[in-house]
Design a protein around this motif. Structure first.
Motif, mmCIF file in Angstrom:
data_model
loop_
_atom_site.group_PDB
_atom_site.id
_atom_site.type_symbol
_atom_site.label_atom_id
_atom_site.label_comp_id
_atom_site.label_asym_id
_atom_site.label_seq_id
_atom_site.Cartn_x
_atom_site.Cartn_y
_atom_site.Cartn_z
ATOM 1 N N LYS A 1 7.206 5.549 -0.535
ATOM 2 C CA LYS A 1 6.416 6.867 -0.488
ATOM 3 C C LYS A 1 6.789 7.635 -1.785
ATOM 4 O O LYS A 1 5.929 8.307 -2.352
ATOM 5 N N GLN B 1 1.141 3.362 2.105
ATOM 6 C CA GLN B 1 1.421 3.897 3.195
ATOM 7 C C GLN B 1 2.590 2.875 4.101
ATOM 8 O O GLN B 1 2.880 3.063 5.232
ATOM 9 N N THR C 1 0.979 -1.638 10.851
ATOM 10 C CA THR C 1 1.254 -0.912 9.621
ATOM 11 C C THR C 1 0.149 -0.026 9.190
ATOM 12 O O THR C 1 0.017 0.501 8.098
ATOM 13 N N ALA C 2 -1.026 -0.284 10.099
ATOM 14 C CA ALA C 2 -2.231 0.529 9.688
ATOM 15 C C ALA C 2 -2.189 2.258 9.669
ATOM 16 O O ALA C 2 -1.477 2.655 10.406
ATOM 17 N N SER C 3 -2.793 2.554 8.509
ATOM 18 C CA SER C 3 -2.998 4.133 8.314
ATOM 19 C C SER C 3 -4.240 4.698 8.916
ATOM 20 O O SER C 3 -4.530 5.665 9.096
ATOM 21 N N ALA C 4 -5.157 3.708 9.413
ATOM 22 C CA ALA C 4 -6.464 4.055 9.847
ATOM 23 C C ALA C 4 -6.919 2.883 10.556
ATOM 24 O O ALA C 4 -6.661 1.781 10.218
ATOM 25 N N SER D 1 0.821 -1.014 -0.013
ATOM 26 C CA SER D 1 -0.091 0.025 -0.048
ATOM 27 C C SER D 1 0.937 1.189 -0.080
ATOM 28 O O SER D 1 2.115 1.086 0.411
ATOM 29 N N GLU E 1 -2.231 -4.252 12.328
ATOM 30 C CA GLU E 1 -2.464 -3.037 13.129
ATOM 31 C C GLU E 1 -1.082 -2.150 13.118
ATOM 32 O O GLU E 1 -1.055 -0.851 12.836
ATOM 33 N N LYS F 1 6.311 1.473 4.843
ATOM 34 C CA LYS F 1 7.448 2.188 5.236
ATOM 35 C C LYS F 1 8.674 2.003 4.575
ATOM 36 O O LYS F 1 9.661 2.081 4.866
ATOM 37 N N GLU G 1 -7.380 2.527 2.703
ATOM 38 C CA GLU G 1 -6.613 2.643 3.938
ATOM 39 C C GLU G 1 -6.091 1.429 4.284
ATOM 40 O O GLU G 1 -6.644 0.275 3.984
ATOM 41 N N THR G 2 -4.940 1.416 4.773
ATOM 42 C CA THR G 2 -4.223 0.145 5.341
ATOM 43 C C THR G 2 -4.876 -0.096 6.746
ATOM 44 O O THR G 2 -4.531 0.835 7.682
#
Length: 397
Positions: free
Chosen positions: A288, A281, A381-384, A279, A379, A283, A374-375
């Motif tokens: 990015k 989001q 790696t979550a963006s939301a 995704s 959790e 890292k 949203e990812t």
């Protein structure tokens, strides 16, 4: 005068040949098969754009071994027989010592068979059918997880959050769709989730209501679909029309994981979750930057397919620069020794669990929240925060 003119002509011809030879020596030309027309063209277009971004970056930093990279794209139309013919041309006529690309599992399988037969390394970029790297092919490498691992993140979300007891599985009758459905059925058996409906359909179907009526009657906790983008969009639109309720609507990546799904399904896409391999989001180094560069050029973020294609060219670059020579055998040895981090994630080709030259990596879960992916899982790696339970159709705006 005539003799002088002839001499000048001969000199210019010789110089032209010499210049052409020099130009060829300074350019590394690589052909890539992709579906640029037909039902899978959206994926082909995204991958082509992503390869081009990688090419521009690599050339700006000196190319590969000092050579300018020149990519060209061959339209396989999503048809295995055409992809096979393209691979044969690249290997037999163009003498390309390493092959990479294409989109679907069926096309990737066709190329893999040719490449291994000719002993030319082939990097599978997106084809996910498990069988591709279960053939004891020494010259075939796959950077994306196989279908058996696509839904690993989704399976974790189901077992830890949703805890369903029943599931309906709908899938396109392609290699990708069939193997994806089979893997979810196996996973369901493992966690005690009963498969109450398992139905395949032909790609390009426009009326899913007969199948969906059958699903509605069974009232499954989860409706899981393995589909390309137009089918994915139509399925969710018709689920909304029929007011079919479930604890969760879930996709097996592919069409559910690209922006066009949201654009086409509109509000019917809201709260749908999907397995994904990547995704915007994540890292990973360079992820990015790639995502933002793609959006700036083309107006939307790429899905995991774009990240795979973008990273594939860097994998090819890495292998060529480590190889003893440009011979297929030396390139195969270099591919085998690959261990690197890319914008798509870590890449290392391993022989394990019945696979050969297969990359293994963590998979993620996306959810459409407020009209965008949203990812949500894992959790870490979550963006939301995930939305669960999801609201019933009558309670939505």
């Amino acid at each position: 005068m005539k003799r002088f003119s002839m001499l000048m002509f001969m000199m210019s011809t010789v110089c032209g040949i010499a210049f052409a030879g020099l130009a060829a020596a300074e350019t590394l030309e690589l052909g890539i098969p992709l579906p640029l027309t037909g039902a899978q063209a959206k994926f082909g277009e995204m991958e082509m754009r992503s390869y081009q971004i990688a090419m521009e970056e690599i050339n700006a930093k000196g190319g590969i071994k000092g050579k300018t990279v020149s990519l060209y794209f061959e339209d396989g139309q999503g048809k295995p027989e055409i992809s096979r013919a393209i691979a044969e041309k690249l290997i037999d006529v163009k003498k390309q010592p390493i092959i990479f690309g294409d989109y679907s599992s069926s096309c990737s399988k066709a190329i893999a068979a040719v490449a291994n037969e000719r002993k030319v390394p082939y990097l599978v970029v997106t084809g996910a059918d498990d069988a591709i790297t279960q053939q004891n092919y020494e010259y075939v490498f796959r950077m994306n997880p196989s279908n058996a691992y696509y839904a690993a993140g989704l399976g974790s979300f189901l077992s830890q959050v949703v805890k369903p007891t029943s599931i309906a599985i709908l899938y396109e009758s392609s290699d990708f769709g069939t193997s994806g459905a089979d893997e979810m059925e196996k996973y369901g058996e493992k966690i005690g989730m009963k498969v109450v409906v398992k139905e395949k359909y032909e790609k390009g179907a426009v009326d899913f209501k007969p199948i969906l009526t059958k699903v509605k009657a069974q009232k499954p906790d989860v409706i899981y679909m393995v589909s390309y983008v137009m089918d994915a969009s139509l399925l969710m639109k018709q689920i909304k029309e029929l007011r079919i309720e479930a604890k969760l609507f879930a996709g097996g990546a592919a069409g559910f994981a690209i922006p066009e799904f949201i654009n086409n399904a509109k509000d019917a896409a809201e709260f749908v979750v999907t397995a994904t391999l990547w995704s915007v989001q994540v890292k990973y180094p360079g992820a990015k930057e790639f995502a933002e560069k793609y959006k700036a050029k083309f107006g939307d973020y790429p899905s995991y397919h774009g990240a795979e294609a973008y990273s594939a060219l860097y994998i090819i670059k890495d292998a060529i620069e480590r190889a003893k020579s440009m011979s297929p055998a030396d390139l195969q040895a270099a591919m085998k020794a690959t261990k690197m981090m890319t914008a798509f994630g870590p890449i290392q080709f391993e022989n394990k669990e019945g696979y050969q030259n297969q990359n293994f990596m963590e998979t993620l879960v996306l959810q459409v929240i407020n009209g965008k992916h949203e990812t949500i899982w894992p959790e870490s790696t979550a963006s939301a925060k995930y939305v669960y339970p999801i609201p019933k159709w009558r309670d939505r705006k």
